[in-house]
Design a protein around this motif. Structure first.
Motif, PDB file in Angstrom:
ATOM      1  N   TYR A   1       6.444  19.230  12.947  1.00 56.29           N
ATOM      2  CA  TYR A   1       5.551  19.223  11.785  1.00 56.29           C
ATOM      3  C   TYR A   1       6.216  18.618  10.551  1.00 56.29           C
ATOM      4  CZ  TYR A   1       2.906  22.775  14.431  1.00 56.29           C
ATOM      5  OH  TYR A   1       2.204  23.464  15.376  1.00 56.29           O
ATOM      6  N   LEU A   2       7.514  18.828  10.429  1.00 57.62           N
ATOM      7  CA  LEU A   2       8.286  18.346   9.283  1.00 57.62           C
ATOM      8  C   LEU A   2       9.565  17.703   9.800  1.00 57.62           C
ATOM      9  CD1 LEU A   2       8.183  21.466   6.886  1.00 57.62           C
ATOM     10  CD2 LEU A   2       6.829  19.376   6.680  1.00 57.62           C
ATOM     11  N   PRO A   3      10.182  16.843   8.993  1.00 61.20           N
ATOM     12  CA  PRO A   3      11.510  16.345   9.383  1.00 61.20           C
ATOM     13  C   PRO A   3      12.542  17.471   9.263  1.00 61.20           C
ATOM     14  CG  PRO A   3      10.912  15.549   7.203  1.00 61.20           C
ATOM     15  CD  PRO A   3       9.709  16.271   7.747  1.00 61.20           C
ATOM     16  N   GLU A   4      13.704  17.272   9.846  1.00 61.21           N
ATOM     17  CA  GLU A   4      14.795  18.236   9.691  1.00 61.21           C
ATOM     18  C   GLU A   4      15.097  18.417   8.206  1.00 61.21           C
ATOM     19  OE1 GLU A   4      16.299  19.991  12.137  1.00 61.21           O
ATOM     20  OE2 GLU A   4      15.025  19.014  13.647  1.00 61.21           O
ATOM     21  N   ILE A   5      15.510  19.614   7.848  1.00 62.80           N
ATOM     22  CA  ILE A   5      15.862  19.889   6.459  1.00 62.80           C
ATOM     23  C   ILE A   5      17.067  19.030   6.076  1.00 62.80           C
ATOM     24  CG2 ILE A   5      16.570  21.659   4.805  1.00 62.80           C
ATOM     25  CD1 ILE A   5      15.401  23.754   6.646  1.00 62.80           C
ATOM     26  N   GLU A   6      16.976  18.368   4.936  1.00 63.57           N
ATOM     27  CA  GLU A   6      18.076  17.526   4.464  1.00 63.57           C
ATOM     28  C   GLU A   6      19.307  18.380   4.184  1.00 63.57           C
ATOM     29  OE1 GLU A   6      16.872  15.195   1.132  1.00 63.57           O
ATOM     30  OE2 GLU A   6      15.096  14.432   2.169  1.00 63.57           O
ATOM     31  N   PRO A   7      20.495  17.857   4.482  1.00 60.33           N
ATOM     32  CA  PRO A   7      21.727  18.625   4.268  1.00 60.33           C
ATOM     33  C   PRO A   7      21.891  19.160   2.838  1.00 60.33           C
ATOM     34  CG  PRO A   7      22.190  16.696   5.585  1.00 60.33           C
ATOM     35  CD  PRO A   7      20.758  16.572   5.134  1.00 60.33           C
ATOM     36  N   ALA A   8      21.475  18.391   1.845  1.00 60.21           N
ATOM     37  CA  ALA A   8      21.598  18.861   0.456  1.00 60.21           C
ATOM     38  C   ALA A   8      20.729  20.096   0.227  1.00 60.21           C
ATOM     39  CB  ALA A   8      21.216  17.755  -0.518  1.00 60.21           C
TER      40      ALA A   8
ATOM     41  N   VAL B   1      11.025  23.042  -2.640  1.00 61.92           N
ATOM     42  CA  VAL B   1      10.420  23.047  -1.294  1.00 61.92           C
ATOM     43  C   VAL B   1       8.898  23.085  -1.327  1.00 61.92           C
ATOM     44  CG1 VAL B   1      12.471  24.061  -0.229  1.00 61.92           C
ATOM     45  CG2 VAL B   1      10.601  25.558  -0.969  1.00 61.92           C
ATOM     46  N   ARG B   2       8.315  23.160  -2.500  1.00 62.22           N
ATOM     47  CA  ARG B   2       6.854  23.185  -2.603  1.00 62.22           C
ATOM     48  C   ARG B   2       6.189  22.036  -1.851  1.00 62.22           C
ATOM     49  NH1 ARG B   2       2.881  21.206  -6.066  1.00 62.22           N
ATOM     50  NH2 ARG B   2       1.040  22.535  -6.132  1.00 62.22           N
ATOM     51  N   PRO B   3       6.653  20.788  -1.988  1.00 61.39           N
ATOM     52  CA  PRO B   3       6.016  19.700  -1.232  1.00 61.39           C
ATOM     53  C   PRO B   3       6.110  19.901   0.288  1.00 61.39           C
ATOM     54  CG  PRO B   3       7.422  18.800  -2.953  1.00 61.39           C
ATOM     55  CD  PRO B   3       7.692  20.272  -2.894  1.00 61.39           C
ATOM     56  N   LEU B   4       7.192  20.511   0.749  1.00 61.98           N
ATOM     57  CA  LEU B   4       7.324  20.774   2.188  1.00 61.98           C
ATOM     58  C   LEU B   4       6.283  21.785   2.656  1.00 61.98           C
ATOM     59  CD1 LEU B   4      11.209  21.004   2.508  1.00 61.98           C
ATOM     60  CD2 LEU B   4       9.727  19.089   3.153  1.00 61.98           C
ATOM     61  N   ILE B   5       6.024  22.782   1.833  1.00 62.17           N
ATOM     62  CA  ILE B   5       5.007  23.779   2.186  1.00 62.17           C
ATOM     63  C   ILE B   5       3.635  23.137   2.230  1.00 62.17           C
ATOM     64  CG2 ILE B   5       3.855  25.893   1.438  1.00 62.17           C
ATOM     65  CD1 ILE B   5       6.550  26.803   0.328  1.00 62.17           C
ATOM     66  N   LEU B   6       3.356  22.275   1.263  1.00 62.74           N
ATOM     67  CA  LEU B   6       2.054  21.594   1.254  1.00 62.74           C
ATOM     68  C   LEU B   6       1.874  20.734   2.500  1.00 62.74           C
ATOM     69  CD1 LEU B   6       1.873  20.602  -2.522  1.00 62.74           C
ATOM     70  CD2 LEU B   6       0.666  22.476  -1.351  1.00 62.74           C
ATOM     71  N   GLU B   7       2.930  20.053   2.912  1.00 56.53           N
ATOM     72  CA  GLU B   7       2.869  19.251   4.138  1.00 56.53           C
ATOM     73  C   GLU B   7       2.718  20.153   5.363  1.00 56.53           C
ATOM     74  OE1 GLU B   7       2.590  16.212   6.728  1.00 56.53           O
ATOM     75  OE2 GLU B   7       2.504  16.082   4.545  1.00 56.53           O
ATOM     76  N   LEU B   8       3.450  21.240   5.382  1.00 59.82           N
ATOM     77  CA  LEU B   8       3.358  22.179   6.503  1.00 59.82           C
ATOM     78  C   LEU B   8       1.956  22.758   6.612  1.00 59.82           C
ATOM     79  CD1 LEU B   8       4.617  23.794   8.786  1.00 59.82           C
ATOM     80  CD2 LEU B   8       5.511  25.401   7.073  1.00 59.82           C
ATOM     81  N   GLU B   9       1.335  23.018   5.481  1.00 55.19           N
ATOM     82  CA  GLU B   9      -0.019  23.569   5.468  1.00 55.19           C
ATOM     83  C   GLU B   9      -1.012  22.653   6.182  1.00 55.19           C
ATOM     84  OE1 GLU B   9      -2.073  26.341   2.250  1.00 55.19           O
ATOM     85  OE2 GLU B   9      -1.649  24.319   1.528  1.00 55.19           O
TER      86      GLU B   9
ATOM     87  N   PHE C   1      11.067  26.455   7.880  1.00 54.76           N
ATOM     88  CA  PHE C   1      11.260  25.008   7.825  1.00 54.76           C
ATOM     89  C   PHE C   1      11.967  24.502   9.082  1.00 54.76           C
ATOM     90  CE2 PHE C   1      11.099  25.983   3.165  1.00 54.76           C
ATOM     91  CZ  PHE C   1       9.852  25.419   2.967  1.00 54.76           C
ATOM     92  N   GLU C   2      12.894  25.285   9.606  1.00 51.30           N
ATOM     93  CA  GLU C   2      13.591  24.897  10.837  1.00 51.30           C
ATOM     94  C   GLU C   2      12.632  24.891  12.024  1.00 51.30           C
ATOM     95  OE1 GLU C   2      17.892  26.750   9.416  1.00 51.30           O
ATOM     96  OE2 GLU C   2      16.599  27.915  10.734  1.00 51.30           O
ATOM     97  N   VAL C   3      11.771  25.891  12.102  1.00 57.79           N
ATOM     98  CA  VAL C   3      10.780  25.955  13.182  1.00 57.79           C
ATOM     99  C   VAL C   3       9.779  24.813  13.032  1.00 57.79           C
ATOM    100  CG1 VAL C   3       8.848  27.325  14.096  1.00 57.79           C
ATOM    101  CG2 VAL C   3      11.053  28.424  13.612  1.00 57.79           C
ATOM    102  N   ALA C   4       9.349  24.551  11.808  1.00 58.46           N
ATOM    103  CA  ALA C   4       8.408  23.447  11.582  1.00 58.46           C
ATOM    104  C   ALA C   4       9.016  22.124  12.031  1.00 58.46           C
ATOM    105  CB  ALA C   4       8.020  23.387  10.104  1.00 58.46           C
ATOM    106  N   ALA C   5      10.294  21.935  11.784  1.00 62.41           N
ATOM    107  CA  ALA C   5      10.964  20.708  12.243  1.00 62.41           C
ATOM    108  C   ALA C   5      11.043  20.690  13.768  1.00 62.41           C
ATOM    109  CB  ALA C   5      12.363  20.612  11.632  1.00 62.41           C
TER     110      ALA C   5
ATOM    111  N   GLN D   1      13.746  29.741   5.182  1.00 59.80           N
ATOM    112  CA  GLN D   1      14.515  28.629   5.736  1.00 59.80           C
ATOM    113  C   GLN D   1      14.196  28.457   7.222  1.00 59.80           C
ATOM    114  OE1 GLN D   1      18.791  29.023   5.529  1.00 59.80           O
ATOM    115  NE2 GLN D   1      19.088  26.819   5.673  1.00 59.80           N
ATOM    116  N   ALA D   2      14.071  29.557   7.935  1.00 57.45           N
ATOM    117  CA  ALA D   2      13.740  29.496   9.359  1.00 57.45           C
ATOM    118  C   ALA D   2      12.361  28.875   9.571  1.00 57.45           C
ATOM    119  CB  ALA D   2      13.804  30.884   9.986  1.00 57.45           C
TER     120      ALA D   2
END
Length: 107
Positions: free
Chosen positions: A81-88, A15-23, A73-77, A70-71
Motif C-alpha cells: 500500500y505504501l513504500p518502505e518507510i524512509e530511513p530518516a 506522517v500525515r500524508p502517509l496516512i492519507l495515502e493509506l486511507e 506503516f511497516e505492514v502497509a509497506a 510505526q508497525a
C-alpha cells in the motif's frame, strides 16, 4: 512538558500524508494508525502532568502506541500500500521511541 513532545507532534505532522495515502488503500488500517498516532502525544502530555506510577503508565502507553503506529506503516509497506518507510523517518521514530524507553525503564 517533556522536550520530546514537540518532536513527537512534528513526527505526527510528517506522517500525515502517509496516512492519507493509506486511507485510499485500506481505511481500517489507516484508522488504526491514526488512533495509535494520536494516542502517543496525548499520553505524553497526560504523563507530563501525572506523578509516580501513573506517569510511567502514560509514558508506557505512549511508547506502545507510537510503536503500533510505526508497525502500521511497516505492514502497509509489506502489503504494497505504501513504500518502505524512509530511513530518516525511521530515525525520527527511533529517537522518540528511545526517549520513551528510557523514561519507562524498558530494557
Amino acid at each position: 512538558m517533556l522536550r520530546i513532545y514537540p518532536v513527537l507532534l512534528e513526527l505526527v505532522r510528517e506522517v500525515r500524508p502517509l496516512i492519507l495515502e493509506l486511507e485510499r488503500r485500506d481505511a481500517d488500517l489507516a484508522r488504526q494508525c491514526r488512533r495509535a498516532l494520536a494516542s502517543a502525544p496525548l499520553n505524553v502530555a497526560e504523563g507530563s502532568y501525572s506523578r509516580g506510577k501513573n506517569r510511567t503508565a502514560r509514558y508506557h502507553t505512549a511508547l506502545g502506541s507510537l510503536r503500533e503506529a510505526q508497525a502500521c506503516f511497516e505492514v502497509a509497506a509489506a502489503l504494497g500500500y505504501l513504500p518502505e518507510i524512509e530511513p530518516a523517518l525511521v530515525g525520527r521514530f527511533d529517537h522518540v521511541l528511545g526517549t520513551l524507553v528510557r523514561l519507562v525503564g524498558c530494557h
